[in-house]
Design a protein around this motif. Structure first.
Motif, short mmCIF file in Angstrom:
data_model
loop_
_atom_site.label_atom_id
_atom_site.label_comp_id
_atom_site.label_asym_id
_atom_site.label_seq_id
_atom_site.Cartn_x
_atom_site.Cartn_y
_atom_site.Cartn_z
N ALA A 22 0.74 -1.37 -0.15
CA ALA A 22 0.00 -0.13 0.19
C ALA A 22 0.85 1.31 -0.07
N VAL A 23 2.18 1.27 0.10
CA VAL A 23 3.12 2.32 0.17
C VAL A 23 3.84 2.25 -1.06
N SER A 24 4.18 3.24 -1.67
CA SER A 24 5.39 3.55 -2.79
C SER A 24 6.53 3.72 -2.03
N HIS A 25 7.52 2.54 -2.05
CA HIS A 25 9.02 2.90 -1.35
C HIS A 25 9.78 3.24 -2.47
N LEU A 26 9.97 4.65 -2.55
CA LEU A 26 10.72 5.19 -3.48
C LEU A 26 12.07 5.95 -2.91
N ASN A 27 12.60 5.38 -1.73
CA ASN A 27 13.78 5.91 -1.01
C ASN A 27 14.56 4.72 -0.57
N HIS A 28 14.79 3.73 -1.59
CA HIS A 28 15.92 2.85 -1.12
C HIS A 28 17.03 3.18 -0.70
N HIS A 220 24.06 -2.65 3.19
CA HIS A 220 22.48 -2.90 3.65
C HIS A 220 21.75 -1.98 2.88
N LYS A 221 22.18 -1.10 1.63
CA LYS A 221 21.69 -0.42 0.83
C LYS A 221 21.45 -0.98 -0.39
N TRP A 222 22.43 -0.98 -1.28
CA TRP A 222 22.09 -1.65 -2.58
C TRP A 222 22.84 -2.91 -2.71
N GLY A 223 23.23 -3.66 -1.71
CA GLY A 223 23.71 -4.88 -1.62
C GLY A 223 22.92 -5.99 -1.05
N TYR A 224 21.64 -5.60 -0.66
CA TYR A 224 20.48 -6.50 -0.10
C TYR A 224 21.01 -7.09 1.12
N ALA A 225 21.91 -6.71 1.80
CA ALA A 225 22.37 -7.28 3.21
C ALA A 225 21.31 -6.72 4.42
N PRO A 226 21.33 -7.36 5.40
CA PRO A 226 20.47 -6.85 6.59
C PRO A 226 21.34 -5.50 7.06
N ARG A 227 20.56 -4.66 7.53
CA ARG A 227 20.86 -3.32 8.02
C ARG A 227 21.94 -3.60 9.11
#
Length: 393
Positions: A22-28, A220-227
């Motif tokens: 339900a949310v547009s997540h445009l801030n990866h 954890h941003k563009w490498g899909y790792a956990p924060r």
């Protein structure tokens, strides 16, 4: 000039994430998003830890951390023995700053595109040591050659001890020629710390090709790792001088162990980070990069058009793989940090869209990201709804 066509979606990519539809997540670019497979891998490790904590922490954990670090360093093109895992790029910056050994006659050089928390860290270290912090102004429209010349002219041999520069800026989505800056600084005997928070997973340049004294990046941003997964890469001459922020039981092991080991920290994010790279490789690294950059460019154009911004006035990030774009907001909006935060919250609440709003050079900027879970219609909806919301100020 017509709006460029959006890229073809990557089939099934949206289903890899547990994001609220339900949310547009445009801030990866701010906090990332962890694929479900990576979440599950980390949860299995947490279950293992809680089933027998003593065994988990005392039997082979350091070897497992080393294995994960070598995997991540290999992906980044970094020397595993010169790489330390840490919780985020900001922490890596703090470790590097305190390890340089600033003195009262030294100065640290940064640019006005730098990340706010890093600026705070530089100011604190300069206040603690008596060193000076000087900021170089770099116009948003500056060419690569002009940026290098600005840094070259800003160096003061005998005074400038360290240059801190972003590889890709957070506030302005500007790609900096960090390898060239390192070369110029080295000519004058000046060390360089590269803040590459957004580079891992997005940008193709390898760490070794840049050649910085210190390089920090988030996975954890563009490498899909956990924060909480980042790396600090240190060149050979500095490694023995690097000290952790907190001394623990691996202090005598030297770098990188003395930085990585923080007693009862939760290491499960680091151990499951290679699964994130597996997801990225499965989707296709080059394919993901091209998709995300094209989608961000599409979003910038449709939102920019809706706000009446001419295509010529939409900043170019300076590289084909940059998956973040900025749009100038109307004059008088988000000109302070508090104003930017308030506007971001309003957009999230009223438009169900997560975006970044930053203040830079006295005006507000909307930052949009592109990721495999995004679709063109999310940017289209924002373009339709945003002008009305901004008119209600």
């Amino acid at each position: 000039m017509s709006v460029p066509l959006p890229p073809e979606p990557i089939p099934g990519a949206r289903l890899l994430f547990s994001l609220d539809p339900a949310v547009s997540h445009l801030n990866h670019g701010s906090f990332g998003a962890v694929p479900i497979t990576v979440q599950r891998a980390q949860q299995r490790l947490r279950d293992e830890m809680e089933a027998d904590p003593l065994r988990f922490f005392t039997q082979g954990l350091i070897d497992r951390i080393t294995h994960a670090r070598r995997h991540l360093a290999g992906f980044l093109g970094a020397d595993p023995d010169g790489t330390a895992l840490t919780v985020n790029a900001t922490t890596g910056v703090a470790v590097a700053l305190q390890s340089v050994g600033l003195r009262p006659d030294d100065e640290v050089l940064t640019t006005d595109h730098g990340y706010g928390a890093v600026d705070f860290a530089v100011r604190r270290e300069c206040h603690r040591t008596g060193a000076t912090h000087r900021v170089l102004r770099v116009p948003l429209s500056a060419t690569t050659e002009e940026i290098v010349q600005i840094v070259r002219s800003g160096l003061r041999p005998g005074r400038t001890r360290l240059v801190v520069v972003d590889q890709l800026t957070s506030a302005t989505a500007r790609l900096f020629p960090v390898a060239a800056i390192v070369g110029v600084a080295r000519e004058h005997g000046v060390s360089v710390l590269v803040d590459a928070a957004h580079a891992p997973g997005m940008l193709p340049a390898t760490v070794q090709s840049i050649g910085a004294d210190f390089w920090v990046g988030n996975l954890h941003k563009w490498g899909y790792a956990p924060r909480g997964t980042a790396v600090l890469v240190v060149s050979p001459p500095w490694r023995e001088r690097v000290e952790p922020l907190v001394v623990s039981w691996e202090q005598e092991a030297g770098f990188p162990g003395r930085v990585e080991w923080q007693a009862t920290a939760d290491y499960t994010g680091w151990l499951s980070a290679p699964v994130g790279l597996y997801v990225l490789r499965t989707l296709g690294v080059d394919r993901v990069r091209a998709h995300n950059a094209a989608l961000a460019a599409y979003g910038q154009r449709v939102v920019g058009d809706a706000l009446g911004v001419r295509p010529a006035d939409l900043p170019d990030p300076g590289g084909p793989t940059v998956a973040m774009r900025i749009v100038p907001l109307p004059a008088g909006l988000a000109t302070t940090m508090d104003g930017a935060r308030a506007l971001r919250a309003r957009i999230a609440e009223r438009l169900a869209a997560q975006v970044a709003v930053n203040t830079w050079d006295g005006r507000g900027w909307l930052r949009l990201c592109g990721q495999v879970y995004n679709s063109p219609d999310e940017y289209d909806r924002l373009a339709v709804q945003l002008p009305t919301l901004l008119d209600q100020r």
